[in-house]
Every structure is written in C-alpha cells, then in structure tokens.
Design an enzyme around this catalytic site. Sequence first.
Site, PDB file in Angstrom:
ATOM      1  N   TYR A 286      20.962  -0.329  25.061  1.00 30.62           N
ATOM      2  CA  TYR A 286      21.582   0.761  25.832  1.00 30.62           C
ATOM      3  C   TYR A 286      21.620   2.043  24.983  1.00 30.62           C
ATOM      4  O   TYR A 286      21.165   3.105  25.420  1.00 30.62           O
ATOM      5  CB  TYR A 286      22.994   0.339  26.256  1.00 30.62           C
ATOM      6  CG  TYR A 286      23.815   1.451  26.868  1.00 30.62           C
ATOM      7  CD1 TYR A 286      23.511   1.981  28.117  1.00 30.62           C
ATOM      8  CD2 TYR A 286      24.923   1.979  26.180  1.00 30.62           C
ATOM      9  CE1 TYR A 286      24.278   3.004  28.671  1.00 30.62           C
ATOM     10  CE2 TYR A 286      25.692   2.995  26.728  1.00 30.62           C
ATOM     11  CZ  TYR A 286      25.359   3.503  27.973  1.00 30.62           C
ATOM     12  OH  TYR A 286      26.120   4.522  28.509  1.00 30.62           O
TER      13      TYR A 286
ATOM     14  N   LYS B   2      19.547   5.560  25.601  1.00 30.35           N
ATOM     15  CA  LYS B   2      20.272   6.810  25.863  1.00 30.35           C
ATOM     16  C   LYS B   2      19.876   7.868  24.833  1.00 30.35           C
ATOM     17  O   LYS B   2      19.792   9.053  25.151  1.00 30.35           O
ATOM     18  CB  LYS B   2      21.788   6.572  25.818  1.00 30.35           C
ATOM     19  CG  LYS B   2      22.341   5.763  26.980  1.00 30.35           C
ATOM     20  CD  LYS B   2      22.222   6.449  28.320  1.00 30.35           C
ATOM     21  CE  LYS B   2      23.086   7.681  28.432  1.00 30.35           C
ATOM     22  NZ  LYS B   2      22.953   8.324  29.772  1.00 30.35           N
TER      23      LYS B   2
ATOM     24  N   TYR C  89      21.380   3.355  33.745  1.00 27.74           N
ATOM     25  CA  TYR C  89      21.688   1.929  33.819  1.00 27.74           C
ATOM     26  C   TYR C  89      22.737   1.687  32.742  1.00 27.74           C
ATOM     27  O   TYR C  89      22.443   1.793  31.549  1.00 27.74           O
ATOM     28  CB  TYR C  89      20.413   1.113  33.575  1.00 27.74           C
ATOM     29  CG  TYR C  89      20.603  -0.394  33.658  1.00 27.74           C
ATOM     30  CD1 TYR C  89      21.427  -0.970  34.617  1.00 27.74           C
ATOM     31  CD2 TYR C  89      19.929  -1.230  32.779  1.00 27.74           C
ATOM     32  CE1 TYR C  89      21.595  -2.342  34.692  1.00 27.74           C
ATOM     33  CE2 TYR C  89      20.076  -2.613  32.852  1.00 27.74           C
ATOM     34  CZ  TYR C  89      20.915  -3.151  33.804  1.00 27.74           C
ATOM     35  OH  TYR C  89      21.084  -4.518  33.877  1.00 27.74           O
TER      36      TYR C  89
ATOM     37  N   THR D  35      26.322   9.052  25.084  1.00 23.31           N
ATOM     38  CA  THR D  35      27.321   8.030  24.761  1.00 23.31           C
ATOM     39  C   THR D  35      27.597   7.910  23.255  1.00 23.31           C
ATOM     40  O   THR D  35      26.723   8.213  22.429  1.00 23.31           O
ATOM     41  CB  THR D  35      26.797   6.671  25.289  1.00 23.31           C
ATOM     42  OG1 THR D  35      27.569   5.609  24.749  1.00 23.31           O
ATOM     43  CG2 THR D  35      25.349   6.423  24.906  1.00 23.31           C
TER      44      THR D  35
ATOM     45  N   ASP E  98      15.084   7.817  43.515  1.00 23.59           N
ATOM     46  CA  ASP E  98      15.039   6.974  42.328  1.00 23.59           C
ATOM     47  C   ASP E  98      14.459   7.809  41.180  1.00 23.59           C
ATOM     48  O   ASP E  98      13.312   8.252  41.257  1.00 23.59           O
ATOM     49  CB  ASP E  98      14.149   5.751  42.624  1.00 23.59           C
ATOM     50  CG  ASP E  98      14.167   4.747  41.504  1.00 23.59           C
ATOM     51  OD1 ASP E  98      14.381   5.146  40.334  1.00 23.59           O
ATOM     52  OD2 ASP E  98      13.946   3.562  41.787  1.00 23.59           O
ATOM     53  N   ILE E  99      15.241   7.986  40.127  1.00 27.52           N
ATOM     54  CA  ILE E  99      14.782   8.872  39.039  1.00 27.52           C
ATOM     55  C   ILE E  99      13.596   8.307  38.262  1.00 27.52           C
ATOM     56  O   ILE E  99      12.991   9.007  37.465  1.00 27.52           O
ATOM     57  CB  ILE E  99      15.923   9.250  38.058  1.00 27.52           C
ATOM     58  CG1 ILE E  99      16.536   7.997  37.409  1.00 27.52           C
ATOM     59  CG2 ILE E  99      16.975  10.121  38.730  1.00 27.52           C
ATOM     60  CD1 ILE E  99      17.316   8.293  36.143  1.00 27.52           C
TER      61      ILE E  99
ATOM     62  N   GLY F  77      28.086   7.231  41.250  1.00 26.22           N
ATOM     63  CA  GLY F  77      28.676   6.464  40.149  1.00 26.22           C
ATOM     64  C   GLY F  77      30.058   6.996  39.785  1.00 26.22           C
ATOM     65  O   GLY F  77      30.598   7.893  40.438  1.00 26.22           O
TER      66      GLY F  77
HETATM   67  N1  LIG Z   1      30.826   4.094  31.434  1.00 21.54           N
HETATM   68  C1  LIG Z   1      31.032   4.441  30.165  1.00 21.54           C
HETATM   69  O1  LIG Z   1      31.895   3.881  29.494  1.00 21.54           O
HETATM   70  C2  LIG Z   1      30.225   5.544  29.538  1.00 21.54           C
HETATM   71  C3  LIG Z   1      30.539   5.963  28.246  1.00 21.54           C
HETATM   72  C4  LIG Z   1      29.811   7.006  27.683  1.00 21.54           C
HETATM   73  C5  LIG Z   1      28.781   7.595  28.382  1.00 21.54           C
HETATM   74  N2  LIG Z   1      28.465   7.156  29.623  1.00 21.54           N
HETATM   75  C6  LIG Z   1      27.356   7.800  30.353  1.00 21.54           C
HETATM   76  O2  LIG Z   1      27.935   8.532  31.420  1.00 21.54           O
HETATM   77  C7  LIG Z   1      27.044   8.526  32.537  1.00 21.54           C
HETATM   78  C8  LIG Z   1      27.801   8.071  33.776  1.00 21.54           C
HETATM   79  O3  LIG Z   1      28.316   6.764  33.544  1.00 21.54           O
HETATM   80  P1  LIG Z   1      29.081   5.976  34.692  1.00 21.54           P
HETATM   81  O4  LIG Z   1      29.957   4.992  34.037  1.00 21.54           O
HETATM   82  O5  LIG Z   1      29.608   6.950  35.680  1.00 21.54           O
HETATM   83  O6  LIG Z   1      27.856   5.164  35.336  1.00 21.54           O
HETATM   84  P2  LIG Z   1      27.746   4.414  36.739  1.00 21.54           P
HETATM   85  O7  LIG Z   1      29.080   4.318  37.399  1.00 21.54           O
HETATM   86  O8  LIG Z   1      26.956   3.180  36.471  1.00 21.54           O
HETATM   87  O9  LIG Z   1      26.874   5.455  37.581  1.00 21.54           O
HETATM   88  C9  LIG Z   1      25.510   5.651  37.370  1.00 21.54           C
HETATM   89  C10 LIG Z   1      24.882   5.956  38.700  1.00 21.54           C
HETATM   90  O10 LIG Z   1      23.468   6.130  38.513  1.00 21.54           O
HETATM   91  C11 LIG Z   1      22.804   5.397  39.532  1.00 21.54           C
HETATM   92  N3  LIG Z   1      21.446   5.037  39.156  1.00 21.54           N
HETATM   93  C12 LIG Z   1      21.047   3.956  38.427  1.00 21.54           C
HETATM   94  N4  LIG Z   1      19.708   3.888  38.385  1.00 21.54           N
HETATM   95  C13 LIG Z   1      19.255   4.971  39.080  1.00 21.54           C
HETATM   96  C14 LIG Z   1      17.957   5.421  39.414  1.00 21.54           C
HETATM   97  N5  LIG Z   1      16.867   4.772  39.007  1.00 21.54           N
HETATM   98  N6  LIG Z   1      17.834   6.554  40.156  1.00 21.54           N
HETATM   99  C15 LIG Z   1      18.937   7.221  40.587  1.00 21.54           C
HETATM  100  N7  LIG Z   1      20.196   6.818  40.323  1.00 21.54           N
HETATM  101  C16 LIG Z   1      20.355   5.699  39.582  1.00 21.54           C
HETATM  102  C17 LIG Z   1      23.673   4.171  39.690  1.00 21.54           C
HETATM  103  O11 LIG Z   1      23.355   3.453  40.874  1.00 21.54           O
HETATM  104  P3  LIG Z   1      23.533   1.818  40.801  1.00 21.54           P
HETATM  105  O12 LIG Z   1      24.968   1.575  40.526  1.00 21.54           O
HETATM  106  O13 LIG Z   1      23.077   1.378  42.162  1.00 21.54           O
HETATM  107  O14 LIG Z   1      22.650   1.320  39.700  1.00 21.54           O
HETATM  108  C18 LIG Z   1      25.053   4.804  39.706  1.00 21.54           C
HETATM  109  O15 LIG Z   1      25.398   5.280  40.989  1.00 21.54           O
HETATM  110  C19 LIG Z   1      25.873   7.625  32.157  1.00 21.54           C
HETATM  111  O16 LIG Z   1      24.802   8.437  31.776  1.00 21.54           O
HETATM  112  C20 LIG Z   1      26.385   6.823  30.970  1.00 21.54           C
HETATM  113  O17 LIG Z   1      25.349   6.467  30.092  1.00 21.54           O
HETATM  114  C21 LIG Z   1      29.177   6.150  30.236  1.00 21.54           C
END
Ligand SMILES: NC(=O)c1ccc[n+]([C@@H]2O[C@H](COP(=O)([O-])OP(=O)(O)OC[C@H]3O[C@@H](n4cnc5c(N)ncnc54)[C@H](OP(=O)(O)O)[C@@H]3O)[C@@H](O)[C@H]2O)c1
Length: 307
Positions: free
Chosen positions: A142, A146, A78, A118, A53-54, A10
Amino acid sequence: MKILITGSSGMLGTALCQELADAYEIIGLDVREAQGSGLKGLTVPAGRQVKCDITDQAEVARAICEISPDLVIHTAAYTDVDGCETCPDKTYQINAAGARNVALACQKCEAAAVYISTDFVFNGRKAQPYIEQDKPHPLNTYGKSKLQGERHFSSLLVKYFIIRSSWLFGRFGKNFVDTILKLVKEGKELKVVNDQVGSPTYSKDLAKAIGNLIETSSYGYFHISNGGSCSWYEFARVILKCAHLKDVKVRPITSEELNRPATRKSAASERPRMSILDNTHYIQTVGKPLRPWPDALREYLEEVKIR
Ligand SMILES: NC(=O)c1ccc[n+]([C@@H]2O[C@H](COP(=O)([O-])OP(=O)(O)OC[C@H]3O[C@@H](n4cnc5c(N)ncnc54)[C@H](OP(=O)(O)O)[C@@H]3O)[C@@H](O)[C@H]2O)c1
C-alpha cells in the site's frame, strides 16, 4: 472555481464534497455510486457525480477534460492495507497507474491538483514526527503504491499539493472507530496492537484543512493530521471511554501477535511503528493547527449518535 473530487463516494471524498459544496462548484468522480444517496446534504447533488474507473486512461482523460475543472482533488485509491498485500497488481493499477492517469488528465486540461497520500510512505523508524523533507521508505505494498502515486503527481504537474495524512476515521468508510464499536456490540474480545503509534484524523477535519490549504495556492508537500498521538490500543480505550463503554476490556497485543498479511515478519509487509506527522508546514501556511484527535473523536461519535 470548479473542483473535481475523485473517490467522491469514499470516506474522505464524501467529507470533501460536503465541506467544499458551499464555496465551490463540486463534481464527484468514483467507480461506484455515491453513498448516502437520499440523505440530506451528504453527497454530490444528483447528476454531479461521474462514474469512472481511474485505471482506464482514456476514460479518465475524457471525463476530466470534458468537465474541465480548475482543481482536481485525487482521493480515489485502493485503501485496504491487508488486501494490498494479497492483490499487489490491483493495488499498483489503482494507486500508482490510476494516479498517473489522473495526473496526466490534469496536465492535459491544465488543472491544479491535490494528491492525498499517507503516513505509510514512511518506515516508522524515526524517533521524532516525520517532516515533509524526510526520505520516504514504505514498508508495505500500500505504502509503496501510494509513494509511486505521489511521484507521478510531482513529476507531471507544476501546480500540485501532496497531502499526507494518517489513521482516518469518519462516515462513509471502513474505519477503526466503527470496527471497535461493532466488535463490542457482537460481544467479541478486543485485542488491539500497542506498538504502532500515529495520529487519528477525522475525515471532516482533514476536508476542512484541505479547503483552507487550496485557498493559499502555496503548492508543495504538507503533513496534515489531528493534534496529538496514540497507539491503536490507546485509541481503542479512548473510543470506549467516550462511548461510555469504559468497563469493556481491551487487551494490548504486539503487531506480531496480530499476524495479519500486512504485519507478517517479512520486511516487505510490515506496518510503520511510529508514523506521527509533523504539521508545522501546514500550520505556518494556514495559521492554525487541527484540533486534538480526542475532541474530533467526540464530535464523530456525536455525529453517529454513539455518545
Ligand atoms: N483511510 C485512511 O486511514 C487513510 C490514511 C491516510 C491516507 N489515506 C488516503 O486518503 C484517501 C482517501 O481514503 P479513504 O479512507 O477515504 O478511502 P475510501 O473510503 O476507500 O475511498 C476511496 C474511494 O475510491 C474509490 N475507488 C477505488 N478504486 C477506484 C477506481 N479504480 N476508480 C475510481 N474510484 C475508485 C473507492 O471505491 P470502492 O470502495 O468501490 O473501491 C472509494 O469510493 C486515499 O487516497 C488514501 O490512500 C487514507
């Protein structure tokens, strides 16, 4: 030190793999293959990523205990906020039960852990930036899922960091900067909400900050974002300016006008209006703040060759 990074394909996971690779032994874990395979220096080296898969408790325990890391950084989630409203079962399974599975595996193999959370755990009704002690009150599925993940880590583990960040942008993930530039390319009208305020954060800067923090072993809750704040509308205008597209028109709208599943009127599916995170605890622990978000944005645009 051996570090396992979940969600390593991700946006943040990829940045972490890159940032920490020189100093630590890194192993990635994701449900899908690493993105950017074949691109120099962008992913976990071949054979260093486990497909897992977690949501499968036994599989996660087996994978993590076999690797036996000193530290697990749990970024897998997710993250499609609107998708979470329409698929709550999937959301809780990945973001809450999945997080519990990872925390249980850490407990079993005595690994320290970092849980990435988040700004959406807050309701956005505070007048000042949120500090770590503020009571969470998530408005949407969401954020609720979280928060459950946070609670699994804090109740099952002793050595844990819970890091809340906000409005991530960077390579290898869906993000607002890319969306704005894509809409411009397609000649679409730009309408952007002007009543939600937060701090955009570059995944690369957050990865560096996490690297700084894990060096300290000062476990606990931390708010980490790039400096400064803006509304999504203001963010869009700065993106256009930095990409030399300042003549492109962008119209400010309200969340109600946008009317997405996660912004509809029912209280259960709102987004926080003000989710700026106070970084004081992080700054006091590590010694310096993250740079202002417009500086980080300029570097990102340079990286993706937009400027
Ligand atoms: N993006 C934001 O703005 C933001 C803001 C604050 C906090 N966060 C937090 O920061 C973290 C990283 O965010 P990100 O934007 O980097 O997310 P991301 O790009 O969606 O990456 C998440 C990764 O986890 C994988 N994943 C999903 N379901 C899974 C499962 N069951 N088993 C194993 N892997 C799985 C996804 O695969 P798939 O893509 O195939 O589902 C993806 O590769 C997350 O915890 C999010 O809640 C994000």
